[in-house]
Design an enzyme around this catalytic site. Structure first.
Site, PDB file in Angstrom:
ATOM      1  CG  ASP A  36     -98.869  76.853 -97.701  1.00 54.91           C
ATOM      2  OD1 ASP A  36     -98.015  76.049 -98.150  1.00 54.91           O
ATOM      3  OD2 ASP A  36     -99.140  77.940 -98.238  1.00 54.91           O
ATOM      4  CG  HIS A 240    -115.094  53.833 -84.658  1.00 62.19           C
ATOM      5  ND1 HIS A 240    -114.197  52.992 -85.270  1.00 62.19           N
ATOM      6  CD2 HIS A 240    -115.035  53.525 -83.343  1.00 62.19           C
ATOM      7  CE1 HIS A 240    -113.618  52.218 -84.362  1.00 62.19           C
ATOM      8  NE2 HIS A 240    -114.119  52.521 -83.176  1.00 62.19           N
ATOM      9  CG  ASP A 257    -116.024  56.872 -76.675  1.00 54.99           C
ATOM     10  OD1 ASP A 257    -115.076  57.358 -76.012  1.00 54.99           O
ATOM     11  OD2 ASP A 257    -115.992  55.733 -77.186  1.00 54.99           O
ATOM     12  CG  ASP A 268    -111.497  55.599 -74.374  1.00 53.29           C
ATOM     13  OD1 ASP A 268    -112.558  56.163 -74.693  1.00 53.29           O
ATOM     14  OD2 ASP A 268    -111.119  54.514 -74.862  1.00 53.29           O
ATOM     15  CG  HIS A 350    -117.434  47.155 -78.682  1.00 54.86           C
ATOM     16  ND1 HIS A 350    -117.130  47.221 -77.347  1.00 54.86           N
ATOM     17  CD2 HIS A 350    -118.577  47.882 -78.835  1.00 54.86           C
ATOM     18  CE1 HIS A 350    -118.027  47.965 -76.729  1.00 54.86           C
ATOM     19  NE2 HIS A 350    -118.924  48.374 -77.599  1.00 54.86           N
ATOM     20  CG  HIS A 354    -109.023  49.905 -75.523  1.00 54.36           C
ATOM     21  ND1 HIS A 354    -108.372  51.007 -75.038  1.00 54.36           N
ATOM     22  CD2 HIS A 354    -110.298  50.318 -75.787  1.00 54.36           C
ATOM     23  CE1 HIS A 354    -109.202  52.050 -75.042  1.00 54.36           C
ATOM     24  NE2 HIS A 354    -110.384  51.649 -75.473  1.00 54.36           N
ATOM     25  CG  HIS A 361    -107.524  51.444 -79.139  1.00 57.15           C
ATOM     26  ND1 HIS A 361    -108.201  51.002 -80.237  1.00 57.15           N
ATOM     27  CD2 HIS A 361    -108.469  52.026 -78.345  1.00 57.15           C
ATOM     28  CE1 HIS A 361    -109.496  51.304 -80.123  1.00 57.15           C
ATOM     29  NE2 HIS A 361    -109.673  51.932 -78.984  1.00 57.15           N
ATOM     30  CD  GLU A 384    -114.291  50.715 -74.733  1.00 55.33           C
ATOM     31  OE1 GLU A 384    -115.074  51.320 -75.478  1.00 55.33           O
ATOM     32  OE2 GLU A 384    -113.060  50.824 -74.795  1.00 55.33           O
ATOM     33  CE1 TYR A 388    -122.745  50.945 -78.796  1.00 60.36           C
ATOM     34  CE2 TYR A 388    -122.141  48.620 -78.600  1.00 60.36           C
ATOM     35  CZ  TYR A 388    -121.908  49.949 -78.304  1.00 60.36           C
ATOM     36  OH  TYR A 388    -120.834  50.285 -77.519  1.00 60.36           O
ATOM     37  NE  ARG A 406    -118.313  53.152 -76.452  1.00 57.34           N
ATOM     38  CZ  ARG A 406    -118.782  53.479 -77.648  1.00 57.34           C
ATOM     39  NH1 ARG A 406    -119.602  52.653 -78.278  1.00 57.34           N
ATOM     40  NH2 ARG A 406    -118.470  54.617 -78.220  1.00 57.34           N
ATOM     41  CD  GLU A 408    -114.241  53.883 -73.242  1.00 59.49           C
ATOM     42  OE1 GLU A 408    -114.860  54.695 -73.958  1.00 59.49           O
ATOM     43  OE2 GLU A 408    -113.208  53.294 -73.603  1.00 59.49           O
TER      44      GLU A 408
HETATM   45  N1  GLY Z   1    -112.875  55.893 -77.895  1.00 61.50           N
HETATM   46  C1  GLY Z   1    -112.269  54.767 -78.437  1.00 61.50           C
HETATM   47  C2  GLY Z   1    -112.601  53.558 -77.683  1.00 61.50           C
HETATM   48  O1  GLY Z   1    -113.459  53.603 -76.840  1.00 61.50           O
HETATM   49  O2  GLY Z   1    -112.024  52.542 -77.859  1.00 61.50           O
HETATM   50 MN    MN Z   2    -112.165  52.769 -75.280  1.00 61.23          MN
HETATM   51 MN    MN Z   3    -114.067  55.368 -75.820  1.00 62.10          MN
END
Ligand code: GLY
Ligand code: MN
Ligand code: MN
Length: 445
Positions: A36, A240, A257, A268, A350, A354, A361, A384, A388, A406, A408
């Site tokens: 529900d 993540h 983040d 972001d 990474h 993006h 993204h 970003e 790590y 990081r 960003e």
């Molecule tokens: N927060 C998702 C990224 O940084 O791509």
């Molecule tokens: Mn990002």
């Molecule tokens: Mn991010």
């Protein structure tokens, strides 16, 4: 967004479509969280981009050149009983009067009305493969048209994924979109500043999350563009990480983040700072390196450069720095080879960013004809880089382990360079320490 903004967008899409084609834009499905209870509804970005229509159970059809009007919207009709429980709906009247549809019908009329809209259209643009039920129904509708070919009507013969065409359009932001993205980034930037100042050893990761969300929500950023990541100590090495359930330890760094969504547009932002307000020596060294990489990357995010140039700058800076810190072996001369062999990758796995827009993204191709595309004014992206070094990286000197960093920011390409939409959150070691010590006055810019 104004009605004329949506009209302009539809006109542009229509101009990019082949003549005698039609586009189908379905609403996002509602999804159930538990019995529900639904997840908060979020409209499909493409449909929202073209119409601003916020409700589920809808389908927009854009039929360029159609005499009776180009935009036909199917949606939920008024229903007094349901509206009493769930709130007001636009209804077919609202679809026309508020959302600019030339014609509107109850969603239950799809099977009756869509085949007519497909008559004498050669090509259908739609999100093929995204929803098997839509794929199936579209073929049913097409077959209804086919059954009438002896009466002289043509049925569509080409089915094209809409994403590419719309992605190219959404990639370059309009003035109105830039205004909203600036505001989204500003709200998130202020929230980051607030959380940075409130942070104390002994607090819990979820408490920082709560403060961040509160700061956004109270200024109209009711939804987060993605689940906030609040990772302290080694948790910052999990890209993540969303558990956000550990206690903040004196002497650790914490990585946040997080970014709100405003009127359908994402922000972001990531900042990494010491839980106790002071970087220790190894943290400071690694942080300064990531910041240098981010600055080098932002400097390359200018019109005319290619998509990959900021990433290349970040990789160069990080690799050089890792050599200087003794984390990567080899002298200065080894740097080109280390880059080529991607020796930085265990610590920076990474990409440097993006596209950013309605989706965090965002849509838009990164390569054209096999080459990284050129950056153009109006494109928005994140920058970003990170480093790590979890405990398992035993090849790295011990003081550098259990550190994840990081940084960003959200960057808009402008005609003469770029604009960092998320500036205003302390970023240098000195600014972070000063801000956290309370020496810098709290201002709500
Ligand atoms: N927060 C998702 C990224 O940084 O791509
Ligand atoms: Mn990002
Ligand atoms: Mn991010």
């Amino acid at each position: 967004m104004t009605a004329s903004e949506y009209k302009r967008r539809r006109r542009r899409l229509a101009a990019a479509m082949t003549p005698t084609s039609v586009a189908l834009l379905p609403a996002a499905a509602e999804s159930i969280r538990n019995r529900d209870v639904h997840y908060p509804y979020r409209q499909d970005s493409d449909l929202f981009y073209m119409t601003g229509f916020p409700e589920p159970d809808a389908l927009a059809i854009l039929a360029p050149g159609r005499k009776e009007g180009e935009l036909v919207l199917f949606c939920r009709p008024h229903d007094a009983e349901r509206e009493l429980w769930e709130g007001e709906r636009a209804g077919v009247e609202g679809a026309r009067e508020i959302f600019g549809a030339d014609e509107a019908y109850p969603i239950g009329k799809l099977d009756e009305a869509v085949p007519k809209l497909l008559e004498n259209r050669d090509r259908v643009y739609y999100p093929a493969g995204a929803d098997p039920e839509l794929d199936r129904r579209l073929m049913e509708w097409v077959n209804i048209v086919k059954a009438k070919v002896r009466s002289g009507v043509r049925a569509p013969t080409e089915f094209i994924v809409l994403d590419r065409l719309l992605g190219e359009q959404r990639l370059v932001k309009s003035k109105a979109e830039i205004r909203v993205m600036r505001r989204a980034a500003r709200i998130s930037a202020d929230a980051h500043r607030r959380v940075m100042r409130l942070c104390r050893p002994g607090m819990w990761e979820y408490q920082l999350e709560a403060e961040f969300v509160q700061a956004c929500t109270s200024r109209g950023g009711r939804f987060q563009a993605y689940p906030p990541i609040v990772g302290s100590g080694a948790n910052a090495c999990v890209l993540h990480y969303v558990d956000n359930r550990h206690q903040l330890k004196d002497g650790d760094l914490v990585l946040i983040d997080a970014g709100c969504e405003l009127e359908g547009y994402a922000s972001d932002i990531t900042r990494t700072f010491p839980v106790n307000g002071r970087f220790n020596a190894p943290q400071r060294e690694l942080y300064a390196l990531v910041l240098a990489a981010q600055k080098a990357a932002i400097a390359k995010a200018v019109p005319g450069n290619r998509w990959n140039d900021p990433h290349k700058a970040a990789v160069r800076t990080l690799t050089r720095g890792l050599v200087e810190l003794g984390i990567l072996a080899g002298g200065k001369k080894a740097i080109p080879k280390l880059i080529k062999e991607e020796k930085y990758k265990p610590y920076f796995m990474h990409r440097t960013g993006h596209w950013l827009g309605m989706d965090v993204h965002d849509v838009g191709d990164y390569k054209i004809g096999g080459r990284w595309r050129r950056l153009e004014p109006g494109m928005a992206l994140t920058v970003e880089p990170g480093l790590y070094i979890p405990a398992v990286r035993t090849e790295v000197p011990e003081p550098y382990r259990n550190i994840g960093i990081r940084i960003e920011d959200d960057v808009l390409i402008t005609s003469d360079g770029n604009e960092v939409l998320s500036s205003g959150v302390p970023k240098t070691v000195e600014d972070i320490e000063s801000w956290m010590s309370g020496n810098t006055p709290v201002s709500n810019r």
